[in-house]
Design an enzyme around this catalytic site. Structure first.
Site, PDB file in Angstrom:
ATOM      1  N   SER A 106       0.913  -1.085  -0.009  1.00  0.00           N
ATOM      2  CA  SER A 106      -0.050  -0.169   0.064  1.00  0.00           C
ATOM      3  C   SER A 106       0.838   1.378  -0.043  1.00  0.00           C
ATOM      4  CB  SER A 106      -0.852  -0.025   1.413  1.00  0.00           C
ATOM      5  OG  SER A 106      -1.518   1.253   1.268  1.00  0.00           O
ATOM      6  N   TYR A 116      -2.220  -1.459  10.318  1.00  0.00           N
ATOM      7  CA  TYR A 116      -2.132  -1.318   8.809  1.00  0.00           C
ATOM      8  C   TYR A 116      -0.821  -0.832   8.428  1.00  0.00           C
ATOM      9  CZ  TYR A 116      -3.960  -1.119   4.050  1.00  0.00           C
ATOM     10  OH  TYR A 116      -4.123  -1.234   2.769  1.00  0.00           O
TER      11      TYR A 116
HETATM   12  P1  NAD Z   1     -11.246  -6.448  -0.343  1.00  0.00           P
HETATM   13  O1  NAD Z   1     -11.826  -6.235   0.904  1.00  0.00           O
HETATM   14  O2  NAD Z   1     -12.005  -6.264  -1.365  1.00  0.00           O
HETATM   15  O3  NAD Z   1     -10.640  -7.760  -0.502  1.00  0.00           O
HETATM   16  C1  NAD Z   1      -9.828  -8.537   0.574  1.00  0.00           C
HETATM   17  C2  NAD Z   1      -9.577  -9.992   0.233  1.00  0.00           C
HETATM   18  O4  NAD Z   1      -8.966 -10.556   1.378  1.00  0.00           O
HETATM   19  C3  NAD Z   1     -10.739 -10.695   0.224  1.00  0.00           C
HETATM   20  O5  NAD Z   1     -10.744 -11.799  -0.846  1.00  0.00           O
HETATM   21  C4  NAD Z   1     -11.046 -11.539   1.817  1.00  0.00           C
HETATM   22  O6  NAD Z   1     -11.832 -12.731   1.789  1.00  0.00           O
HETATM   23  C5  NAD Z   1      -9.584 -11.661   1.943  1.00  0.00           C
HETATM   24  N1  NAD Z   1      -9.261 -11.966   3.301  1.00  0.00           N
HETATM   25  C6  NAD Z   1      -9.512 -10.982   4.373  1.00  0.00           C
HETATM   26  N2  NAD Z   1      -9.399 -11.722   5.517  1.00  0.00           N
HETATM   27  C7  NAD Z   1      -8.719 -12.889   5.034  1.00  0.00           C
HETATM   28  C8  NAD Z   1      -8.346 -13.970   6.153  1.00  0.00           C
HETATM   29  N3  NAD Z   1      -8.576 -14.119   7.450  1.00  0.00           N
HETATM   30  N4  NAD Z   1      -7.853 -15.086   5.403  1.00  0.00           N
HETATM   31  C9  NAD Z   1      -8.016 -15.245   4.114  1.00  0.00           C
HETATM   32  N5  NAD Z   1      -8.338 -14.231   3.160  1.00  0.00           N
HETATM   33  C10 NAD Z   1      -8.880 -12.900   3.829  1.00  0.00           C
HETATM   34  O7  NAD Z   1     -10.088  -5.505  -0.339  1.00  0.00           O
HETATM   35  P2  NAD Z   1      -9.077  -4.983  -1.209  1.00  0.00           P
HETATM   36  O8  NAD Z   1      -9.209  -3.482  -1.254  1.00  0.00           O
HETATM   37  O9  NAD Z   1      -9.233  -5.923  -2.774  1.00  0.00           O
HETATM   38  O10 NAD Z   1      -7.679  -5.315  -0.786  1.00  0.00           O
HETATM   39  C11 NAD Z   1      -6.494  -6.146  -1.284  1.00  0.00           C
HETATM   40  C12 NAD Z   1      -5.428  -5.745  -0.788  1.00  0.00           C
HETATM   41  O11 NAD Z   1      -4.950  -4.419  -1.366  1.00  0.00           O
HETATM   42  C13 NAD Z   1      -5.195  -5.779   1.100  1.00  0.00           C
HETATM   43  O12 NAD Z   1      -3.911  -6.083   1.190  1.00  0.00           O
HETATM   44  C14 NAD Z   1      -5.137  -4.105   0.900  1.00  0.00           C
HETATM   45  O13 NAD Z   1      -4.544  -3.762   2.042  1.00  0.00           O
HETATM   46  C15 NAD Z   1      -4.630  -3.504  -0.283  1.00  0.00           C
HETATM   47  N6  NAD Z   1      -4.595  -2.086  -0.741  1.00  0.00           N
HETATM   48  C16 NAD Z   1      -5.961  -1.642  -0.930  1.00  0.00           C
HETATM   49  C17 NAD Z   1      -6.146  -0.331  -1.243  1.00  0.00           C
HETATM   50  C18 NAD Z   1      -7.709   0.027  -1.625  1.00  0.00           C
HETATM   51  O14 NAD Z   1      -7.906   1.326  -1.901  1.00  0.00           O
HETATM   52  N7  NAD Z   1      -8.588  -0.942  -1.806  1.00  0.00           N
HETATM   53  C19 NAD Z   1      -5.235   0.388  -1.198  1.00  0.00           C
HETATM   54  C20 NAD Z   1      -4.169   0.076  -0.981  1.00  0.00           C
HETATM   55  C21 NAD Z   1      -3.668  -1.380  -0.756  1.00  0.00           C
END
Ligand code: NAD
Length: 267
Positions: free
Chosen positions: A145, A158
């Site tokens: 991130s 985080y």
């Molecule tokens: P999301 O909530 O859409 O997806 C998260 C995924 O992680 C889901 O498939 C969920 O089932 C899985 N997950 C959560 N807890 C779990 C567990 N205990 N065991 C197995 N799987 C688990 O979120 P996203 O935005 O797609 O996030 C994906 C990655 O991107 C994350 O690491 C997040 O930190 C990172 N990220 C997101 C953003 C944003 O703005 N959305 C920005 C920077 C980084």
């Protein structure tokens, strides 16, 4: 750019039942990979994710069930996945968020965020990197991130987990830098560092900024705090970069933490 350059290769994408992980799983499938998906969800959500990855062109797709908070479940998933296929591409994407000041952060949230966002990536990399080195090709793409590069208030676990992920990735990149060859593609370990991406993860933060207005008002408020482009990325935008990192010609790109943040960290 989506030729079938991953035909004959297998990928494991954690947290790929939703958001960025699902987009990456679909993009790797479109490049011909066999794709192991993982992530939480009810049967319908998991079936939908498997179907979406199959429809994107996966040579094969299977869901590996593991709650990544539990190292024993991760170990079992890694055994099952490798029995299915040697894994050439590992995407550590699963992640969770909880916003609160340090003084108010529940210890249970600290433990869960560190376990899923950081420790799970250690366990999966430890299981797969030696095999990648032995075969002369491997790609680890860790979805960190912008919060692996800079801090924001109310995100102590985080930010700690994402800075940790960036640091751990650099160590692994160095340890495997000389594996394989230019022809085989080598073994690389990189982080993608997105700013705001349109996924369910950030909905609570949009909601918190609506101030009685619309969701668009909440989005505008969120972006104007930190992201100069004033545009959110789409999950597919992040997936395009993840896919490029898997190409042979990315063999010398390793140990990088690549911002996709609309200028957030340029400030
Ligand atoms: P999301 O909530 O859409 O997806 C998260 C995924 O992680 C889901 O498939 C969920 O089932 C899985 N997950 C959560 N807890 C779990 C567990 N205990 N065991 C197995 N799987 C688990 O979120 P996203 O935005 O797609 O996030 C994906 C990655 O991107 C994350 O690491 C997040 O930190 C990172 N990220 C997101 C953003 C944003 O703005 N959305 C920005 C920077 C980084």
């Amino acid at each position: 750019m989506n030729d079938r350059f991953l035909e004959g290769r297998a990928a494991l994408v954690t947290g790929s039942t939703s958001g960025i992980g699902l987009a990456i799983a679909r993009a790797l499938a479109a490049c011909g990979a066999r794709v192991a998906i993982n992530g939480l969800g009810d049967a319908a959500q998991i079936d939908a994710a498997v179907g979406a990855v199959r429809d994107a062109g996966a040579a094969d797709v299977r869901h590996f069930d593991a709650d990544l908070r539990d190292p024993a479940r991760i170990a079992a998933m890694m055994r099952d996945a490798q029995a299915w296929s040697p894994i050439d591409v590992l995407v550590n994407n699963a992640g969770i968020q909880h916003t609160a000041a340090v003084a108010d952060m529940p210890a249970e949230r600290w433990d869960a965020i560190l376990a899923i966002n950081l420790s799970a990536a250690f366990h999966t990399m430890q299981a797969l990197l030696p095999g990648m080195a032995a075969r002369g090709f491997g790609r680890v793409v860790n979805v960190a991130s912008v919060h692996g590069l800079v801090a924001s208030v109310q995100k102590a676990p985080y930010v700690a987990s994402k800075f940790g992920l960036v640091g751990m990735s650099k160590v692994a990149a160095l340890e495997y830098a000389s594996s394989g060859s230019r022809d085989s593609g080598g073994v690389t370990v990189n982080c993608i560092c997105p700013g705001w991406v349109e996924t369910p993860l950030i909905e609570p933060q949009i909601e918190a900024r609506r101030n009685g207005g619309s969701r668009d008002d909440g989005v505008r408020a969120l972006l104007s705090e930190k992201q100069p482009s004033l545009r959110m990325s789409l999950p597919d935008d992040i997936a395009a970069l993840a896919t490029w990192l898997c190409r042979r010609e990315a063999h010398n790109m390793t140990g990088a933490a690549i911002p996709v943040d609309g200028g957030w960290t340029a400030q």
